[in-house]
Design a protein around this motif. Sequence first.
Motif, short mmCIF file in Angstrom:
data_model
loop_
_atom_site.label_atom_id
_atom_site.label_comp_id
_atom_site.label_asym_id
_atom_site.label_seq_id
_atom_site.Cartn_x
_atom_site.Cartn_y
_atom_site.Cartn_z
N SER A 1 5.74 -18.38 21.63
CA SER A 1 6.77 -17.34 21.61
C SER A 1 7.96 -17.81 20.77
O SER A 1 8.36 -18.98 20.85
CB SER A 1 7.23 -17.08 23.05
OG SER A 1 8.48 -16.47 23.03
N PRO A 2 8.57 -16.92 19.99
CA PRO A 2 9.74 -17.35 19.21
C PRO A 2 10.93 -17.68 20.10
O PRO A 2 11.88 -18.30 19.66
CB PRO A 2 10.04 -16.14 18.32
CG PRO A 2 9.36 -14.99 18.94
CD PRO A 2 8.23 -15.52 19.76
N HIS A 3 10.86 -17.27 21.39
CA HIS A 3 11.95 -17.61 22.31
C HIS A 3 11.89 -19.09 22.73
O HIS A 3 12.86 -19.64 23.21
CB HIS A 3 11.88 -16.73 23.57
CG HIS A 3 12.00 -15.28 23.26
ND1 HIS A 3 13.10 -14.74 22.64
CD2 HIS A 3 11.14 -14.25 23.44
CE1 HIS A 3 12.92 -13.43 22.47
NE2 HIS A 3 11.73 -13.12 22.94
N ASP A 4 10.69 -19.68 22.55
CA ASP A 4 10.52 -21.10 22.87
C ASP A 4 11.02 -21.91 21.67
O ASP A 4 10.34 -21.99 20.64
CB ASP A 4 9.02 -21.35 23.13
CG ASP A 4 8.71 -22.82 23.31
OD1 ASP A 4 9.64 -23.63 23.23
OD2 ASP A 4 7.53 -23.14 23.52
N THR A 5 12.20 -22.50 21.81
CA THR A 5 12.81 -23.15 20.65
C THR A 5 12.23 -24.54 20.37
O THR A 5 12.60 -25.18 19.39
CB THR A 5 14.34 -23.27 20.86
OG1 THR A 5 14.55 -23.77 22.17
CG2 THR A 5 15.05 -21.95 20.67
N THR A 6 11.30 -24.98 21.22
CA THR A 6 10.76 -26.35 21.01
C THR A 6 9.63 -26.37 19.98
O THR A 6 9.33 -27.41 19.42
CB THR A 6 10.24 -26.94 22.33
OG1 THR A 6 9.23 -26.05 22.83
CG2 THR A 6 11.35 -27.12 23.35
N THR A 7 8.97 -25.23 19.76
CA THR A 7 7.89 -25.24 18.75
C THR A 7 8.11 -24.10 17.77
O THR A 7 8.68 -23.07 18.10
CB THR A 7 6.50 -25.01 19.39
OG1 THR A 7 6.59 -23.85 20.20
CG2 THR A 7 5.99 -26.18 20.16
#
Length: 599
Positions: free
Chosen positions: A504-510
């Motif tokens: 998900s683009p909301h997951d800033t870790t990947t």
Amino acid sequence: MSTVYASVVALVAVRATLAFLPAHILSSPPIAVLNALSTIVGCALILSAALYLFNTLRCKIGLRNFGKRRDGKALQPPPIPYAIPWIGNSPSFLSTKPHHFWSTLFEWYPRAVGACSIVLGGRMANVLFSPVAIQHVIQDRTLGREEFNIDVVVNGLGISKEECERFYGYNTPVKEGEHPPHHEQDKINVDYLLKAEKVNELTAEFIKILKERISDQFTDRSANHEIELYKWLRTLMFDASTISLLGSKVLEVCPDLEHLFFQFDQDMLSLFFGLPGWLVSKAVSNREKAVSQLANWHKVVRDQIGTKVPDPNGMSWEPLYGSRVNRARQIFYEKRGVSIRGRAALDLGMIFGISSNAIPATNWLLMYVLESARPERQKPGERSLYSFIMDEIKASQNENGTLNISILINQPILLSALHEVLRLYVDVLVGRTITQDMALALGAHSTSKSGAPSEPTQSIQLNSGTLLMVPSYPAHTNPDVWQSVYPHHPQPDVFYPYRFLTSSPHDTTTKPVFSTAHTTGSYFPFGGGKTMCPGRNFAKQEILGALAVVLLTFEFEFIGYVDAKGNTTDKFPGLRDTLPGSAVMAASGDFKLKVKRRD
Ligand code: HEM
């Protein structure tokens, strides 16, 4: 079904009334005719009921045997019951309620079976749902769609069978060293529509015209500009894509082509399915109006330059016939001796390929992007689709502000959102003609992320002369596929723009990467194999290019939704009624927006 119940109730009422009438009234001529008619209708209903029961039994037995054979013997796909011979499953299949046939079918027919057979207008069609079998069929380059092409050209475009044969040459022997005409057409598409440099030329022309058309729109900053999104977008994109493909002369000669085309577009499928003449007379007359305007364009151009079409390998675009691909098509028609009316009808078919899909797809994408920007849709701490997409579009601009299309079409979130539009809103019936008996493995569908097919469990027998139909809707929304790989994704009937991202683009870790790896045999908006849509590369660039140009030039403020009649509603637009197989489905309503220029 309600018609059947109503007929039975009416018949019982008539028979009951007749039973109480005295003999002298019964023998009067009108009552005797009514008596005879009710007997005939009664017999027909009893026969239909018997046929329906028989077919239901056949289907149940077919279903019971299915998937249980371990001797490798291929079976006929279970037939879906119907009540009237020849007409078969047509009444339910040809419902204009979107996806009606598949939704009612899967209420009782197990999707996991992977296939079924139906009868449409006296012809048997095998229908596939199994991803393993679909993958096999759409990658098989030996299977063609000759009969579907003939139906499009003869039924849909009104070209005579003789001219159709001249155009395709399916049954005409080919001289030594020559290629059949349909191979020549494929080559034209490969050379001038599919190659990257030609697609880029077409896209550049399309964007140039689109920008010209919007350059003088909404320039008065003090005025309050309101639009209905689809109405506005449709004209812009129709003009830009028609001019970039067919040249500017065509719209000078046929100023109301857009209006005539979209009238034809609504009726094209009823013509294609060969519905009886009295049902499609308006459709035929709309088609003929559009064809006669296009024929005028050919006459005007011929008066100007004669029959010699400008060389497709010369300039990239010229006003009379437009793009290289169109000039190559026109030269091919001349060589094949296609009449002016025939060419005009085939041009209408080309406009159908261009306009009837890319424009509604752009509209759905823009609607979802703008919907996500509404203040009441914002979630605390979460970025909107609009904000992600604006960032990607800005990152695709050159230093001078122009769009870099090759960067744009590789932006992951844009790509994912576009593919999600195509997954949810494309309704295609990919058709193939079976020319020799064959067995097709259905297999249990794959649930692995790699999309690798599992071991085959059952094969179906496909006999020469039957049709094979691969509908996109059951595959594109199969919960076993779309939810088993990513269980945290919303249900497949919901628009989820990030469905084709690895995270998900909301997951800033990947960093999310666009991927269709897990969709093998379950996602085919452009068909497949040797007849896969030759306009697919242009379509993607056209849709994303139009979206980017519009969002970079204008700012929009949402006012409200309107329904198909233009009345205010609180519902996000749904699907417009249409026969199955309409490719990108159109919206039944629109967005009312306030618009102002950014500069
Ligand atoms: C989102 C946009 C589009 C979608 C979803 C779409 C979908 C399709 C599909 C499903 C087929 C049949 C493929 C098969 O049988 O395997 C097809 C054929 C075709 N499409 Fe498209 N199309 C799109 C845009 C375009 C555009 C922009 C053009 C022209 C520039 C175009 C030109 C054609 C042509 C000429 C064929 C017939 C190919 C043949 O019979 O060999 N399409 N399209």
